[in-house]
Structures are given as C-alpha cells and as structure tokens.
Design a protein around this motif. Sequence first.
Motif, PDB file in Angstrom:
ATOM      1  N   ILE A 236      27.402   8.390 -51.369  1.00  0.00           N
ATOM      2  CA  ILE A 236      27.567   9.260 -50.168  1.00  0.00           C
ATOM      3  C   ILE A 236      28.150   8.248 -48.763  1.00  0.00           C
ATOM      4  CG2 ILE A 236      26.093  10.530 -48.360  1.00  0.00           C
ATOM      5  CD1 ILE A 236      26.340  11.979 -51.234  1.00  0.00           C
ATOM      6  N   PHE A 237      27.564   7.082 -48.897  1.00  0.00           N
ATOM      7  CA  PHE A 237      27.842   6.193 -47.862  1.00  0.00           C
ATOM      8  C   PHE A 237      29.635   5.839 -47.804  1.00  0.00           C
ATOM      9  CE2 PHE A 237      23.469   4.853 -48.732  1.00  0.00           C
ATOM     10  CZ  PHE A 237      23.073   5.749 -47.513  1.00  0.00           C
ATOM     11  N   GLU A 238      29.885   5.638 -49.178  1.00  0.00           N
ATOM     12  CA  GLU A 238      31.262   5.369 -49.361  1.00  0.00           C
ATOM     13  C   GLU A 238      31.919   6.561 -48.767  1.00  0.00           C
ATOM     14  OE1 GLU A 238      31.652   4.448 -53.209  1.00  0.00           O
ATOM     15  OE2 GLU A 238      29.813   2.819 -53.380  1.00  0.00           O
ATOM     16  N   ARG A 239      31.763   7.698 -49.291  1.00  0.00           N
ATOM     17  CA  ARG A 239      32.561   9.028 -48.993  1.00  0.00           C
ATOM     18  C   ARG A 239      32.575   9.278 -47.568  1.00  0.00           C
ATOM     19  NH1 ARG A 239      29.415  13.715 -51.452  1.00  0.00           N
ATOM     20  NH2 ARG A 239      30.487  13.121 -53.220  1.00  0.00           N
ATOM     21  N   HIS A 240      31.621   8.897 -46.830  1.00  0.00           N
ATOM     22  CA  HIS A 240      31.743   8.977 -45.206  1.00  0.00           C
ATOM     23  C   HIS A 240      31.944   7.756 -44.237  1.00  0.00           C
ATOM     24  CE1 HIS A 240      30.097  13.126 -45.656  1.00  0.00           C
ATOM     25  NE2 HIS A 240      29.387  12.721 -46.457  1.00  0.00           N
ATOM     26  N   GLY A 241      32.203   6.510 -45.213  1.00  0.00           N
ATOM     27  CA  GLY A 241      32.675   5.359 -44.555  1.00  0.00           C
ATOM     28  C   GLY A 241      31.845   4.745 -43.712  1.00  0.00           C
ATOM     29  N   ILE A 242      30.388   5.129 -44.228  1.00  0.00           N
ATOM     30  CA  ILE A 242      29.155   4.204 -43.432  1.00  0.00           C
ATOM     31  C   ILE A 242      28.702   2.924 -44.086  1.00  0.00           C
ATOM     32  CG2 ILE A 242      26.673   4.599 -43.197  1.00  0.00           C
ATOM     33  CD1 ILE A 242      26.968   7.612 -43.433  1.00  0.00           C
ATOM     34  N   GLU A 243      28.843   2.102 -43.029  1.00  0.00           N
ATOM     35  CA  GLU A 243      28.631   0.418 -43.640  1.00  0.00           C
ATOM     36  C   GLU A 243      27.068   0.450 -43.946  1.00  0.00           C
ATOM     37  OE1 GLU A 243      29.230  -1.570 -39.890  1.00  0.00           O
ATOM     38  OE2 GLU A 243      31.475  -1.003 -39.918  1.00  0.00           O
ATOM     39  N   ILE A 244      27.138  -0.253 -45.090  1.00  0.00           N
ATOM     40  CA  ILE A 244      25.972  -0.568 -45.724  1.00  0.00           C
ATOM     41  C   ILE A 244      24.804  -1.007 -44.856  1.00  0.00           C
ATOM     42  CG2 ILE A 244      24.792  -1.768 -47.580  1.00  0.00           C
ATOM     43  CD1 ILE A 244      26.031   0.902 -48.560  1.00  0.00           C
ATOM     44  N   GLU A 245      25.262  -2.033 -43.773  1.00  0.00           N
ATOM     45  CA  GLU A 245      24.348  -2.792 -43.049  1.00  0.00           C
ATOM     46  C   GLU A 245      23.580  -1.866 -42.021  1.00  0.00           C
ATOM     47  OE1 GLU A 245      27.834  -3.594 -42.896  1.00  0.00           O
ATOM     48  OE2 GLU A 245      27.204  -4.834 -44.816  1.00  0.00           O
ATOM     49  N   LYS A 246      24.513  -0.743 -41.951  1.00  0.00           N
ATOM     50  CA  LYS A 246      23.832   0.283 -41.053  1.00  0.00           C
ATOM     51  C   LYS A 246      22.517   0.790 -41.557  1.00  0.00           C
ATOM     52  CE  LYS A 246      26.358   2.813 -38.184  1.00  0.00           C
ATOM     53  NZ  LYS A 246      27.260   3.968 -38.002  1.00  0.00           N
ATOM     54  N   VAL A 247      22.666   1.180 -42.906  1.00  0.00           N
ATOM     55  CA  VAL A 247      21.784   1.804 -43.625  1.00  0.00           C
ATOM     56  C   VAL A 247      20.551   0.771 -43.946  1.00  0.00           C
ATOM     57  CG1 VAL A 247      20.985   3.162 -45.889  1.00  0.00           C
ATOM     58  CG2 VAL A 247      23.471   3.328 -44.828  1.00  0.00           C
ATOM     59  N   GLU A 248      20.967  -0.475 -44.289  1.00  0.00           N
ATOM     60  CA  GLU A 248      19.827  -1.446 -44.563  1.00  0.00           C
ATOM     61  C   GLU A 248      19.154  -1.519 -43.135  1.00  0.00           C
ATOM     62  OE1 GLU A 248      18.758  -3.016 -47.110  1.00  0.00           O
ATOM     63  OE2 GLU A 248      20.452  -2.111 -48.025  1.00  0.00           O
ATOM     64  N   LYS A 249      19.525  -1.420 -42.012  1.00  0.00           N
ATOM     65  CA  LYS A 249      18.560  -1.533 -40.631  1.00  0.00           C
ATOM     66  C   LYS A 249      17.719  -0.187 -40.588  1.00  0.00           C
ATOM     67  CE  LYS A 249      20.157  -1.612 -36.133  1.00  0.00           C
ATOM     68  NZ  LYS A 249      21.084  -1.332 -35.042  1.00  0.00           N
ATOM     69  N   VAL A 250      18.278   0.863 -41.193  1.00  0.00           N
ATOM     70  CA  VAL A 250      17.366   2.210 -41.111  1.00  0.00           C
ATOM     71  C   VAL A 250      16.128   1.808 -42.146  1.00  0.00           C
ATOM     72  CG1 VAL A 250      17.381   4.446 -41.513  1.00  0.00           C
ATOM     73  CG2 VAL A 250      19.278   3.539 -40.395  1.00  0.00           C
TER      74      VAL A 250
END
Length: 330
Positions: A236-250
């Motif tokens: 899902i992150f790849e599909r929407h170009g969301i950086e993994i670091e951002k998700v790690e922060k969450v």
Amino acid sequence: MRFGIEFVPNMKYFELEYYSKFAEEKGFENVWITDHYNNRNVYSMLTLLAIKTDRMRVGAGVANPFTMHPAVIASAIGTVNEISGGRAVLGIAAGDRVTFDRIGIEWKKPLKRLKEAVEIIKLLHSGKSVKFDGEFFKTNGAKLDFKCGECPIYIGAQGPKMLQLAAVMGDGVLINASHPEDFEEAGKILRANLIADKDFDIAAYASFSIDRDGDRAKNAAKIVVAFIAAGSPDIIFERHGIEIEKVEKVKNALNAAFTKGDWKSVHESVDDELIDVFSISGTPDDIVERIAKLSKAGVTQVVAGSPIGPRKKDSIKLIGDRIIPEFRDS
Ligand code: F42
C-alpha cells in the motif's frame, strides 16, 4: 451510490440506538456493527437495531469463523433477519489477529476456514440439512429449526485471495480502504472472478471524518489513520509513494502512546498525505469530490467509519444534508 455507517459498540446501547435511528432518518441505508469480544456483543446490538429501526439494513461488520462456529453465526444472524423482517446482512472475514492473541485463539489458515464457514452458513440459511466434511468444520445433519430466510453475505477483504473469495462466494465485499487507487486495484481482482451480471456491492469501509472546517475534520481522523497506516502492508505504501520512514514514525509514536500515554506525538506523526490515503476526510466539498472518484473506481457503497467526524451527530447530519443527496441517483 449507497451509504452505510459503521458503529463500534463501545457506546451504551441507547446511544447506539440514537445514532442509528438518526442515521436512518438522514438517508443511510445500512448500519454495520463491528465485532470484537471486548466490545458489547454484535448480535445483541443488531437485535436492538432490528427492533428500533424501520428500513435500514442491519449488518454484522464483521463476524469471523474463529470465535463462533458457523452454525451459531447462521443462527444468530438468522434470528436478526427474522426480527428485522429480512433486513439483516452478514459481514464476515478472517477476524482480527491482535484481539485473538489476547484470548488465546490461533489465527491459522483464515482463508480456508472462512471459505468453509461461508459454505455452511449459506446451506443452513437455505433450510437444508447439512453434512459437511471440511478441514476445520464438520457437520452431521445440522439444520436450523426455524426459517430465517437467506441474508446477503459480504466478505471483509483486503488481500488478493480474500478478494477472490468475496467475488466468488459473496453478495458484496467490505474493503477497509479509502483511496480510489486501492479500489482500482481491488476491482481488477473482483472483476476477474465475478460471474457476469452478478449483483455485487463493493463497499468502501472507510475511516471517515467530515466537518465544515476541513482542518478540524482531518484532525479528528488522525488517531484512526495512525492505526490503519501502522497495520497496512508495504504494498500500500509503495502504491501511494509513502516513505517507509514516515510509517516508522507513526508506529514508534503509537508504541510510545501505549507505554507512556503520549497521544500528542501520534497526532503529530500523521500528516495530510497519510490522512488522504487512509481516510475520507475534509469539508463536504472535499468529500463529494472523493466519493465521485470512488464511484468511478467501482465503489457502490461508502461506509462512514470511525471517527465519522469531530462531533458525531453533526457529522451524520452533514452527510445526510450535503453528501447523500449529491449521489442519490448514482
Ligand atoms: N475484524 C474484526 O475482528 N472485527 C471487525 O469488526 C472487523 C471489521 C472489518 C470491516 C471491514 C474489513 O474489511 C475488515 C474488518 N475486520 C474486522 C478485519 C478482518 O477481520 C480481517 O482481519 C481482514 O479483513 C483480513 O485481511 P485480508 O483480507 O487481507 O486477509 C488476510 C487473512 C490475508 O492474509 N489474506 C491473504 C490474501 O491474499 O487475501 C490470504 C492468505 C492465505 O492464503 N492464507 C491461507 C489460508 O488458508 O488462510 C494460508 C496460507 C499459509 O501459508 O498457511
């Protein structure tokens, strides 16, 4: 486009009744009640709504074949169907691994188990005596001793195999997503497995937050969005170009909130990009625009899920006054 609303039965029964009746009055066609052992029981709440509402479909959103045998699910939702005069809907899915861990239930082979369960439920609802010899469930002449009628079965699905199962066995699918691109991808799998002309409802079971003030709406969605983002697969992150670091922060912020109660950091870790991908949030105009895109992507029911908005009643009213009329005939 149909409109549904999701309630978590973590509120008192009279509050659930109040909001559901209000939603019915404002034009919602479905109410979906979530199922987790730690909340009030889904079938008790559905029974209440079956009695207290007049037109809405009342649905389990969603049951699972781990905490209840499919024959008991068939009887429970069948009873709600009888009480509601045929308005019950059974949402069913793999179940929530995190809550199962807390009650010692192993989450093994959810796909196969769900497939067997849906087969048994359908047979029982058709009034048959069921002899079933599956890997997980065996029945030996099981039969319901009352005629409950068949109720539509919606399968909660995110992964490709679950979507396939939903298309083959369900009358609809409940997809925990909010962004049109996710429905375009899911639609490919559903279309490849749906038989021609099958009447099939594709529901966006989405985190939803509406307010006349867009920032306020988005702010109210942040905690729910944090949980959804933290539990989403990398694809899902790849599909929407969301950086993994951002998700790690969450994820780190959520961990800190659980250990130290620091929910402010969770709020701060969720930005507009995450809110856009993982929820339907904003002003009525923003939301009309998003739902039009979802409709183009094949969605036929929008289920307004938590938080619905910063003030639940005002938000239900806004949806009824400003959103539903825009899509009445689509
Ligand atoms: N869960 C609840 O417990 N309560 C709720 O109220 C609830 C509401 C809800 C509403 C909408 C919705 O979409 C989901 C909802 N959920 C709720 C979550 C739901 O119960 C499931 O946890 C969630 O939908 C599961 O996501 P999924 O569709 O991606 O399925 C998982 C199991 C998955 O991994 N699927 C794979 C796939 O490709 O679809 C299949 C994996 C597979 O093939 N497994 C094999 C099998 O037999 O299970 C075994 C493979 C092996 O190697 O053993």
